[in-house]
Design a protein around this motif. Structure first.
Motif, PDB file in Angstrom:
ATOM      1  N   VAL A 218       1.081  -1.273   0.005  1.00 47.25           N
ATOM      2  CA  VAL A 218       0.089  -0.200   0.125  1.00 47.25           C
ATOM      3  C   VAL A 218       1.341   1.242   0.393  1.00 47.25           C
ATOM      4  N   PHE A 219       0.533   2.547  -0.331  1.00 51.08           N
ATOM      5  CA  PHE A 219       0.908   3.399  -0.740  1.00 51.08           C
ATOM      6  C   PHE A 219       1.948   3.470  -2.161  1.00 51.08           C
ATOM      7  N   THR A 220       2.263   2.420  -1.977  1.00 47.90           N
ATOM      8  CA  THR A 220       2.684   2.069  -4.107  1.00 47.90           C
ATOM      9  C   THR A 220       2.455   2.818  -4.550  1.00 47.90           C
ATOM     10  N   ASP A 221       3.101   3.505  -6.104  1.00 49.54           N
ATOM     11  CA  ASP A 221       2.264   3.633  -7.103  1.00 49.54           C
ATOM     12  C   ASP A 221       1.917   2.994  -8.252  1.00 49.54           C
ATOM     13  N   PHE A 222       2.884   1.217  -7.696  1.00 46.02           N
ATOM     14  CA  PHE A 222       2.002   0.550  -8.085  1.00 46.02           C
ATOM     15  C   PHE A 222       1.162   0.028  -7.706  1.00 46.02           C
ATOM     16  N   PHE A 223       0.563  -0.124  -6.336  1.00 52.92           N
ATOM     17  CA  PHE A 223      -0.574  -0.535  -5.562  1.00 52.92           C
ATOM     18  C   PHE A 223      -1.645   0.738  -6.547  1.00 52.92           C
ATOM     19  N   ASP A 224      -1.562   1.902  -6.743  1.00 54.63           N
ATOM     20  CA  ASP A 224      -2.033   2.937  -6.642  1.00 54.63           C
ATOM     21  C   ASP A 224      -2.919   2.621  -8.122  1.00 54.63           C
ATOM     22  N   ASP A 225      -1.779   2.128  -9.123  1.00 54.59           N
ATOM     23  CA  ASP A 225      -2.500   2.157 -10.314  1.00 54.59           C
ATOM     24  C   ASP A 225      -3.303   0.871 -10.922  1.00 54.59           C
ATOM     25  N   LEU A 226      -2.820   0.136 -10.172  1.00 52.60           N
ATOM     26  CA  LEU A 226      -3.979  -1.149  -9.206  1.00 52.60           C
ATOM     27  C   LEU A 226      -5.310  -1.041  -9.580  1.00 52.60           C
ATOM     28  N   GLY A 227      -5.245   0.325  -8.844  1.00 56.00           N
ATOM     29  CA  GLY A 227      -7.211   0.893  -8.634  1.00 56.00           C
ATOM     30  C   GLY A 227      -7.144   1.002  -7.068  1.00 56.00           C
ATOM     31  N   ALA A 228      -5.990   0.330  -6.315  1.00 51.13           N
ATOM     32  CA  ALA A 228      -6.253   0.591  -4.581  1.00 51.13           C
ATOM     33  C   ALA A 228      -5.585   2.048  -3.953  1.00 51.13           C
ATOM     34  N   ALA A 229      -5.951   2.990  -4.627  1.00 51.39           N
ATOM     35  CA  ALA A 229      -4.608   3.442  -3.652  1.00 51.39           C
ATOM     36  C   ALA A 229      -5.657   3.759  -2.233  1.00 51.39           C
ATOM     37  N   PHE A 230      -5.051   3.995  -1.770  1.00 53.25           N
ATOM     38  CA  PHE A 230      -5.632   4.230   0.296  1.00 53.25           C
ATOM     39  C   PHE A 230      -6.273   5.885   0.013  1.00 53.25           C
TER      40      PHE A 230
END
Length: 300
Positions: A218-230
């Motif tokens: 969480v809080f990484t660009d990769f996770f944000d790009d998955l549509g899982a931004a916190f």
């Protein structure tokens, strides 16, 4: 954006990092896991180019080079009859690698209560289950006695129950909420902060005394790009949840440098005390003090 993990810990006055969510697996199992990531398997859902490969010795050396003083193995079973094979291997691994928590797993099967009790008696410090990959319901009657054992002993269980990266009929906060109503003293560690159902899983950590969350990916660009931004409006609740937030990374199965996880935590601007708690002190309180370390290395 990444940071130097060693410098990051040193600037916080920590002796290193305590990462509760890392994976070490038997070689053939690790090869199968890497194949799933390399081919964007059905439970992965997108390209996932692994940043770290190599055998166990190389990976342990890499973690230690990042200043990680304590970590886990976190194998998990995805079919009946597999858990004890993984548990045997994990016990041997932690015997060879003393800075690794003695890790274990279980699966809904008649033998589970007996082997979970035995593993706890033999020193298991942390369990891992993955309901998405394992394709099982945490409310399965075959697990009722297991949950009772783990509740009574207070042994932490890292549980991947959020619906990321690909949801199934077994994922989501509902089954975990039911489980905690039945076993409110369980020491659950919600992997990935429960992504993407952050609100519901954070609420469970706020409600139940022994429920924690880990920061894994969480809080990484990769996770944000998955549509899982916190959600930004949920960040203040993480400040209040400080004693229950644990550093996790998913190393080595991450598609970016290890320091990106730490940079993401730093960008939250929740303060050095929060970072010290998350990256060291909370895990020390939960699992004990690594040999030769003090409980509060920053001297507060």
């Amino acid at each position: 954006m990444s940071v130097d993990p060693v410098a990051f810990a040193a600037e916080l006055g920590l002796p290193g990092l305590f990462d509760v969510h890392t994976h070490f697996l038997p070689p053939r199992v690790m090869a199968k896991v890497r194949e799933q990531f390399d081919t964007a398997g059905p439970l992965i859902g997108r390209p996932w180019p692994l940043a770290y490969r190599g055998d166990d010795e190389e990976l342990v050396a890499t973690l230690r080079g990042f200043g990680v003083r304590r970590f886990s193995a976190l194998a998990y079973a995805h079919r009946p009859g597999m858990a004890e094979f993984l548990n045997d291997w994990s016990a041997g691994f932690s015997a060879r690698v003393p800075d690794c928590l003695q890790s274990a797993t279980f699966y809904p099967e008649p033998e589970a209560p007996a082997y979970v009790a035995r593993r706890i008696a033999e020193g298991a410090e942390i369990f891992k289950i993955h309901v998405q990959v394992g394709a099982f319901d945490v409310r399965d009657p075959l697990l009722a006695e297991v949950w009772g054992l783990l509740e009574d002993t207070g042994t932490p269980i890292v549980i991947h129950a959020g619906s990321g990266p690909v949801g199934t009929s077994y994922t989501g906060p509902g089954p975990v909420a039911d489980l905690l109503r039945a076993h409110p003293r369980l020491s659950l560690v919600i992997a990935h902060l429960g992504a993407p159902e952050y609100v519901e899983f954070v609420a469970l950590a706020e409600t139940y005394d022994r429920v924690c969350v880990d920061t894994t990916m969480v809080f990484t660009d990769f996770f944000d790009d998955l549509g899982a931004a916190f959600p930004a409006d949920l960040v203040p609740r993480l400040r209040d949840l400080q004693p229950k937030v644990l550093l996790g990374s998913d190393f080595p199965n991450i598609p970016y440098p290890y320091g990106e996880q730490l940079a993401g935590l730093e960008r939250l601007n929740l303060g050095d005390d929060w970072l010290r708690a998350v990256c060291w002190e909370n895990a020390v309180r939960l699992f004990g003090i690594p040999s030769g370390e003090s409980e509060s290395p920053s001297g507060r």
